[in-house]
Write a protein that holds these residues in place. Sequence first.
Motif, PDB file in Angstrom:
ATOM      1  N   VAL A  99       0.754  -4.467  16.331  1.00  0.00           N
ATOM      2  CA  VAL A  99       0.772  -3.378  15.350  1.00  0.00           C
ATOM      3  C   VAL A  99       1.590  -2.207  15.882  1.00  0.00           C
ATOM      4  O   VAL A  99       2.395  -1.601  15.165  1.00  0.00           O
ATOM      5  N   ILE A 100       1.406  -1.877  17.151  1.00  0.00           N
ATOM      6  CA  ILE A 100       2.101  -0.755  17.771  1.00  0.00           C
ATOM      7  C   ILE A 100       3.614  -1.015  17.808  1.00  0.00           C
ATOM      8  O   ILE A 100       4.421  -0.111  17.558  1.00  0.00           O
ATOM      9  N   THR A 101       4.001  -2.253  18.103  1.00  0.00           N
ATOM     10  CA  THR A 101       5.422  -2.616  18.106  1.00  0.00           C
ATOM     11  C   THR A 101       6.023  -2.455  16.721  1.00  0.00           C
ATOM     12  O   THR A 101       7.153  -1.964  16.564  1.00  0.00           O
ATOM     13  N   VAL A 105      -2.600  -0.278  -2.939  1.00  0.00           N
ATOM     14  CA  VAL A 105      -2.377   0.282  -1.607  1.00  0.00           C
ATOM     15  C   VAL A 105      -0.944   0.056  -1.122  1.00  0.00           C
ATOM     16  O   VAL A 105      -0.264   0.988  -0.673  1.00  0.00           O
ATOM     17  N   VAL A 106      -0.455  -1.183  -1.217  1.00  0.00           N
ATOM     18  CA  VAL A 106       0.851  -1.531  -0.649  1.00  0.00           C
ATOM     19  C   VAL A 106       2.000  -0.795  -1.345  1.00  0.00           C
ATOM     20  O   VAL A 106       2.850  -0.193  -0.665  1.00  0.00           O
ATOM     21  N   ILE A 148      -1.018   8.689   6.308  1.00  0.00           N
ATOM     22  CA  ILE A 148      -1.517   7.830   5.235  1.00  0.00           C
ATOM     23  C   ILE A 148      -0.837   6.460   5.302  1.00  0.00           C
ATOM     24  O   ILE A 148      -1.494   5.421   5.218  1.00  0.00           O
ATOM     25  N   VAL A 149       0.498   6.453   5.472  1.00  0.00           N
ATOM     26  CA  VAL A 149       1.220   5.182   5.613  1.00  0.00           C
ATOM     27  C   VAL A 149       0.679   4.400   6.799  1.00  0.00           C
ATOM     28  O   VAL A 149       0.414   3.193   6.708  1.00  0.00           O
ATOM     29  N   SER A 150       0.511   5.095   7.942  1.00  0.00           N
ATOM     30  CA  SER A 150       0.017   4.431   9.156  1.00  0.00           C
ATOM     31  C   SER A 150      -1.365   3.836   8.920  1.00  0.00           C
ATOM     32  O   SER A 150      -1.630   2.685   9.285  1.00  0.00           O
ATOM     33  N   PHE A 151      -2.243   4.629   8.319  1.00  0.00           N
ATOM     34  CA  PHE A 151      -3.610   4.178   8.080  1.00  0.00           C
ATOM     35  C   PHE A 151      -3.626   2.992   7.118  1.00  0.00           C
ATOM     36  O   PHE A 151      -4.367   2.027   7.334  1.00  0.00           O
ATOM     37  N   LEU A 152      -2.816   3.069   6.081  1.00  0.00           N
ATOM     38  CA  LEU A 152      -2.793   1.980   5.095  1.00  0.00           C
ATOM     39  C   LEU A 152      -2.301   0.684   5.725  1.00  0.00           C
ATOM     40  O   LEU A 152      -2.822  -0.399   5.436  1.00  0.00           O
ATOM     41  N   ALA A 184      -5.102  -0.524   8.134  1.00  0.00           N
ATOM     42  CA  ALA A 184      -6.252  -1.002   7.367  1.00  0.00           C
ATOM     43  C   ALA A 184      -5.953  -2.336   6.700  1.00  0.00           C
ATOM     44  O   ALA A 184      -6.789  -3.248   6.693  1.00  0.00           O
ATOM     45  N   THR A 185      -4.748  -2.472   6.127  1.00  0.00           N
ATOM     46  CA  THR A 185      -4.369  -3.731   5.470  1.00  0.00           C
ATOM     47  C   THR A 185      -4.328  -4.875   6.472  1.00  0.00           C
ATOM     48  O   THR A 185      -4.817  -5.985   6.199  1.00  0.00           O
ATOM     49  N   LEU A 186      -3.747  -4.631   7.655  1.00  0.00           N
ATOM     50  CA  LEU A 186      -3.691  -5.663   8.690  1.00  0.00           C
ATOM     51  C   LEU A 186      -5.089  -6.018   9.199  1.00  0.00           C
ATOM     52  O   LEU A 186      -5.383  -7.194   9.451  1.00  0.00           O
ATOM     53  N   LYS A 187      -5.947  -5.008   9.357  1.00  0.00           N
ATOM     54  CA  LYS A 187      -7.315  -5.263   9.812  1.00  0.00           C
ATOM     55  C   LYS A 187      -8.067  -6.122   8.801  1.00  0.00           C
ATOM     56  O   LYS A 187      -8.794  -7.052   9.172  1.00  0.00           O
TER      57      LYS A 187
END
Length: 283
Positions: free
Chosen positions: A87-89, A156-157, A255-259, A262-265
Motif C-alpha cells: 500500500v505504501i509503495t 467511493v471509488v 480523504i483519497v488516502s483513507f478511501l 479502506a477499499t483495500l482493507k
Amino acid sequence: MNSIIHNTSQKETWSVQLKRGVEQFVRFGWDQALSCLFPVVIFASLAITQIVPLPFLPRYDWLLIIFLLMQVWMVRSGLETRDELKVITLFHLIGLTLEVFKVHMGSWSYPEEGYFKIFGVPLYSGFMYASVASYLCQAWRRLKVELVNWPAFLAVVPLAAAIYLNFFTHHFWVDIRWWLSTLVLIVFWKSWVTYEIAGTRYRMPLTLSFVLIGFFIWVAENIATFFGAWEYPNQTDAWSLVHLGKVSSWLLLVIVSFLIVATLKQAKGKISANRKSVQNLPS
C-alpha cells in the motif's frame, strides 16, 4: 449521614473515571506515536540534514537513502507488514506523479541539487505521501479500526478518483474542490469510524476524522517547509507560514488516502473470509 456517604462515593466515581480517562488518553497517544514513527523519522531527518551537512552526496539523496533504510527496517522488524508495504509503495507512486506535475506547474519547487531527481523532483518526496499511508495502515491495525455505514463501492471509488484528478485538472479548468468536499459530506454523512483502546471501543464521525488528520498534516507541512523539504513561491526569500487554505488540499488528499486504504482493507477482508469459507467446506 447518607448525604456524606453519597458525596464520598460520587467523588470516588469521578476519581476513577478521571484516572481511567487519563490512562486511555496516554494509551491512545502511545498507539498514535508508534503509528507516526515513519513521519517522525522523516521530520527528524529533514531537521538534522538541514543543520548538519552530510558528505559525499547532496542532501536530497541522503534523505532518500535514510527513508529507504527506514522502510526496510520497519518491514524486517515487524513494525510494518508486507501488505502494508504494498500500500505504501502505491502511495509513493501516486505522490511522486502528483509532485512531478505540481513542480512542472510551478506550485512549489525543490531548489537543492540531487542525483536522484526525476523532472526536477527528488525521489524522496514520494515518501511524504507514503508516510501518510504508513500512519493510516498502522493506526488501523493498532486501534482495530472498523467502519460503520461505509458507502457503496460505486460511490467511493469515483469520488476518490475525482478528488485526485482535480489536483491536476484545476490548473486548466475550474477548481471543484468545494463541490467535492460537499459530496464527501453527503456520501459519508452517516459513516462512523470505531476504534479500540485497551479493550474499550470508541467512535467518531468519519468526516471529523478527515478534518483532524488534514489539519495535523498542514501543521506537519509547515514543519517540513521550515526545514527545506520543499519550497512554495512565497517562501523563496524567507520562510513563511503555509497558507491556511492548504488545509483543504490536505483534507482532500487525506480523504483519497483513507478511501484507498479502506477499499483495500475491505477487499482483503472479503478475500480472507472467502478463503475461510472454502476451507470449512466439507471434503
